[in-house]
Design an enzyme around this catalytic site. Structure first.
Site, PDB file in Angstrom:
ATOM      1  N   GLU A  46      -1.516  20.722  43.278  1.00  0.00           N
ATOM      2  CA  GLU A  46      -0.900  20.163  44.474  1.00  0.00           C
ATOM      3  C   GLU A  46      -0.015  18.977  44.141  1.00  0.00           C
ATOM      4  O   GLU A  46      -0.251  18.258  43.167  1.00  0.00           O
ATOM      5  CB  GLU A  46      -1.998  19.704  45.446  1.00  0.00           C
ATOM      6  CG  GLU A  46      -2.754  20.876  46.040  1.00  0.00           C
ATOM      7  CD  GLU A  46      -3.960  20.461  46.866  1.00  0.00           C
ATOM      8  OE1 GLU A  46      -4.468  21.314  47.599  1.00  0.00           O
ATOM      9  OE2 GLU A  46      -4.394  19.305  46.769  1.00  0.00           O
ATOM     10  N   CYS A  56       3.879  12.405  44.487  1.00  0.00           N
ATOM     11  CA  CYS A  56       2.730  12.304  43.592  1.00  0.00           C
ATOM     12  C   CYS A  56       2.532  13.686  42.958  1.00  0.00           C
ATOM     13  O   CYS A  56       2.284  14.659  43.678  1.00  0.00           O
ATOM     14  CB  CYS A  56       1.556  11.892  44.470  1.00  0.00           C
ATOM     15  SG  CYS A  56      -0.004  11.819  43.642  1.00  0.00           S
ATOM     16  N   CYS A  77      -9.533  18.164  35.848  1.00  0.00           N
ATOM     17  CA  CYS A  77      -9.513  16.991  34.962  1.00  0.00           C
ATOM     18  C   CYS A  77     -10.842  16.919  34.225  1.00  0.00           C
ATOM     19  O   CYS A  77     -11.894  17.197  34.807  1.00  0.00           O
ATOM     20  CB  CYS A  77      -9.298  15.718  35.776  1.00  0.00           C
ATOM     21  SG  CYS A  77      -9.219  14.225  34.753  1.00  0.00           S
ATOM     22  N   CYS A 110     -14.762  11.153  36.242  1.00  0.00           N
ATOM     23  CA  CYS A 110     -15.023   9.925  37.000  1.00  0.00           C
ATOM     24  C   CYS A 110     -15.922  10.260  38.197  1.00  0.00           C
ATOM     25  O   CYS A 110     -15.691  11.247  38.900  1.00  0.00           O
ATOM     26  CB  CYS A 110     -13.720   9.298  37.482  1.00  0.00           C
ATOM     27  SG  CYS A 110     -12.618   8.896  36.107  1.00  0.00           S
ATOM     28  N   CYS A 114     -14.421  10.860  41.889  1.00  0.00           N
ATOM     29  CA  CYS A 114     -13.193  11.646  42.054  1.00  0.00           C
ATOM     30  C   CYS A 114     -13.494  13.130  42.238  1.00  0.00           C
ATOM     31  O   CYS A 114     -14.178  13.749  41.424  1.00  0.00           O
ATOM     32  CB  CYS A 114     -12.289  11.435  40.845  1.00  0.00           C
ATOM     33  SG  CYS A 114     -10.791  12.434  40.894  1.00  0.00           S
ATOM     34  N   CYS A 124      -5.878  10.052  47.884  1.00  0.00           N
ATOM     35  CA  CYS A 124      -6.238   9.958  46.468  1.00  0.00           C
ATOM     36  C   CYS A 124      -7.579  10.619  46.192  1.00  0.00           C
ATOM     37  O   CYS A 124      -8.534  10.407  46.914  1.00  0.00           O
ATOM     38  CB  CYS A 124      -6.421   8.503  46.056  1.00  0.00           C
ATOM     39  SG  CYS A 124      -4.948   7.574  46.139  1.00  0.00           S
TER      40      CYS A 124
HETATM   41  N1  SAH Z   1      -6.129  10.562  36.199  1.00  0.00           N
HETATM   42  C1  SAH Z   1      -5.266   9.500  36.530  1.00  0.00           C
HETATM   43  C2  SAH Z   1      -4.297   9.817  37.647  1.00  0.00           C
HETATM   44  C3  SAH Z   1      -4.816  10.631  38.792  1.00  0.00           C
HETATM   45  S1  SAH Z   1      -6.067   9.881  39.778  1.00  0.00           S
HETATM   46  C4  SAH Z   1      -6.039   8.246  36.824  1.00  0.00           C
HETATM   47  O1  SAH Z   1      -7.251   8.329  36.968  1.00  0.00           O
HETATM   48  O2  SAH Z   1      -5.418   7.193  36.883  1.00  0.00           O
HETATM   49  C5  SAH Z   1      -5.074   8.806  40.807  1.00  0.00           C
HETATM   50  C6  SAH Z   1      -5.842   7.647  41.421  1.00  0.00           C
HETATM   51  O3  SAH Z   1      -6.754   8.110  42.417  1.00  0.00           O
HETATM   52  C7  SAH Z   1      -6.673   6.868  40.407  1.00  0.00           C
HETATM   53  O4  SAH Z   1      -6.379   5.484  40.512  1.00  0.00           O
HETATM   54  C8  SAH Z   1      -8.097   7.113  40.864  1.00  0.00           C
HETATM   55  O5  SAH Z   1      -8.922   6.023  40.531  1.00  0.00           O
HETATM   56  C9  SAH Z   1      -7.925   7.330  42.345  1.00  0.00           C
HETATM   57  N2  SAH Z   1      -9.017   8.043  43.000  1.00  0.00           N
HETATM   58  C10 SAH Z   1      -9.695   9.101  42.545  1.00  0.00           C
HETATM   59  N3  SAH Z   1     -10.641   9.488  43.435  1.00  0.00           N
HETATM   60  C11 SAH Z   1     -10.536   8.658  44.495  1.00  0.00           C
HETATM   61  C12 SAH Z   1     -11.213   8.548  45.744  1.00  0.00           C
HETATM   62  N4  SAH Z   1     -12.167   9.393  46.084  1.00  0.00           N
HETATM   63  N5  SAH Z   1     -10.848   7.562  46.581  1.00  0.00           N
HETATM   64  C13 SAH Z   1      -9.841   6.714  46.263  1.00  0.00           C
HETATM   65  N6  SAH Z   1      -9.157   6.783  45.113  1.00  0.00           N
HETATM   66  C14 SAH Z   1      -9.502   7.741  44.227  1.00  0.00           C
HETATM   67 FE1  SF4 Z   2      -9.461  12.499  36.267  1.00  0.00          FE
HETATM   68 FE2  SF4 Z   2      -9.998  11.782  38.749  1.00  0.00          FE
HETATM   69 FE3  SF4 Z   2     -10.786  10.233  36.719  1.00  0.00          FE
HETATM   70 FE4  SF4 Z   2      -8.152  10.399  37.326  1.00  0.00          FE
HETATM   71  S1  SF4 Z   2      -9.773   9.555  38.614  1.00  0.00           S
HETATM   72  S2  SF4 Z   2      -9.127  10.530  35.289  1.00  0.00           S
HETATM   73  S3  SF4 Z   2      -8.048  12.553  37.998  1.00  0.00           S
HETATM   74  S4  SF4 Z   2     -11.508  12.318  37.132  1.00  0.00           S
END
Ligand code: SAH
Ligand code: SF4
Length: 351
Positions: free
Chosen positions: A92, A105, A112, A116, A119, A330
């Site tokens: 997406e 974006c 991934c 994390c 996420c 996000c």
């Molecule tokens: N993998 C990269 C880029 C994609 S994630 C990274 O982690 O930076 C993009 C952003 O979304 C990151 O800053 C991440 O911390 C944030 N993010 C992921 N899950 C989220 C959530 N549930 N609520 C708010 N931000 C989130």
């Molecule tokens: Fe991957 Fe989500 Fe962590 Fe970004 S925030 S590195 S997309 S697991």
């Protein structure tokens, strides 16, 4: 023989490819302009290239494309595009309008691997890296629908785990003969892969965003496994060494999670941690999603955190949750879709 997808090639790559065919290198610039400025879908359209060379290219090369399978528009103007890839997987892109500018974006991987804890994309694991063509084609496709002013690699995936796809994509995006985005208008976001940060800086000129998300190694390691390999001290040293485009700052993203990293003590530690790095802070209130117990902080603690940073002269914005009615926020990408896919699979339907 498989045809070469020329959207995988940077201008330099295309020059070598063309001179390898015994043709003039300068044709590469013409073709690049056709691809990214005129959005050509076939070699036939490239009327300033000889007919003979066009048909030669048609035999051995192809111009790939993506068309959105679904476009969802949010009440606040955010638009989410779903792209089905040639192997059936899906990614997406999200277009976020803000004060007359549109930020796109884009995704760099299907899923991934970084795991994390907060996420949704991470919870799916990694299917595969996107190719350079699949990355730039997200931009080509959205540009057909809406103007695009900024690009952020903040969609699905960890861009620095796919430098092979991402560096050439950044080069194509910022090439004066390609998409012509200023290097100041393209930002790559990372969870903190330290050696790859240096490699990114060597490979292209681009803004960097770092998902800091915690102020102690203890908490960061708990929510971001990458911190066990590259703890905060190493990450911040890599930020300091990163060669930004001129007069730019690193964006420190900070996902605020209730009772985990939203205290005034965290705000104080954050100010100390970033004090010697030219940076600005993006506070992102956690977007809650099913299957994850974390909660969004209270508005009061978000405001208190924000105000503390402001008072310490840190440039800070609190990112409002955009497109929440279409799950475009996000960390929400792909979630709803997979659920729907799952439902379809469960009912035995091929759709
Ligand atoms: N993998 C990269 C880029 C994609 S994630 C990274 O982690 O930076 C993009 C952003 O979304 C990151 O800053 C991440 O911390 C944030 N993010 C992921 N899950 C989220 C959530 N549930 N609520 C708010 N931000 C989130
Ligand atoms: Fe991957 Fe989500 Fe962590 Fe970004 S925030 S590195 S997309 S697991």
């Amino acid at each position: 023989m498989q045809k070469t997808d020329i959207k995988n090639l940077t201008l330099q790559g295309l020059e070598s490819y063309i001179s390898g065919l015994g043709k003039e290198r300068f044709r590469a610039k013409q073709i690049f302009k056709w691809l990214y400025q005129m959005d050509a879908g076939s070699f036939e359209e490239m009327t300033n290239v000889s007919k003979e060379f066009r048909s030669m290219l048609g035999e051995i090369a192809q111009i790939s494309n993506l068309t959105p399978e679904v476009v969802e528009a949010s009440e606040d103007g955010t638009r989410k595009y779903l792209f089905r890839l040639s192997d059936g997987s899906a990614v997406e892109s999200v277009l976020i309008p803000d004060e007359g500018r549109n930020t796109l974006c884009i995704s760099s991987q299907v899923g991934c691997a970084m795991g994390c804890a907060f996420c949704l994309t991470g919870s799916f694991g990694l299917s595969r890296n996107l190719t350079t063509a699949e990355i730039v084609n997200q931009v080509c496709a959205v540009k057909r629908d809406q103007p695009v002013n900024n690009i952020v690699f903040m969609g699905m995936g960890e861009p620095l785990a796919n430098l092979k796809g991402v560096i050439p994509a950044v080069q194509i995006l910022t090439d004066p003969d390609g998409f012509q985005f200023s290097t100041r208008k393209v930002t790559v976001s990372t969870s903190g892969l330290v050696p790859e940060m240096a490699e990114l800086g060597r490979g292209c000129t681009v803004n960097l965003a770092v998902s800091l998300n915690a102020t102690t190694d203890e908490v960061r390691s708990r929510i971001m496994p990458v911190n066990r390999t590259y703890p905060l001290a190493q990450l911040l040293a890599a930020c300091k060494a990163f060669p930004l485009p001129s007069r730019r700052w690193i964006t420190m993203e900070y996902v605020m999670i209730r009772d985990l990293n939203d205290s005034l003590e965290d705000a104080k530690r954050l100010v100390r941690l970033i004090s010697n790095i030219p940076s600005k802070v993006n506070l992102i209130p956690f977007n809650e999603h099913e299957g994850c117990d974390f909660k969004c902080p209270t508005q009061e603690s978000i405001d208190r955190f924000h105000k503390y940073l402001l008072d310490k002269n840190v440039t800070v914005i609190t990112r409002s949750s955009r497109g929440s009615d279409i799950s475009a926020a996000c960390g929400q990408l792909k979630g709803r879709l997979d659920q729907e896919d799952g439902e379809r699979r469960n009912c035995g339907c091929e759709g």
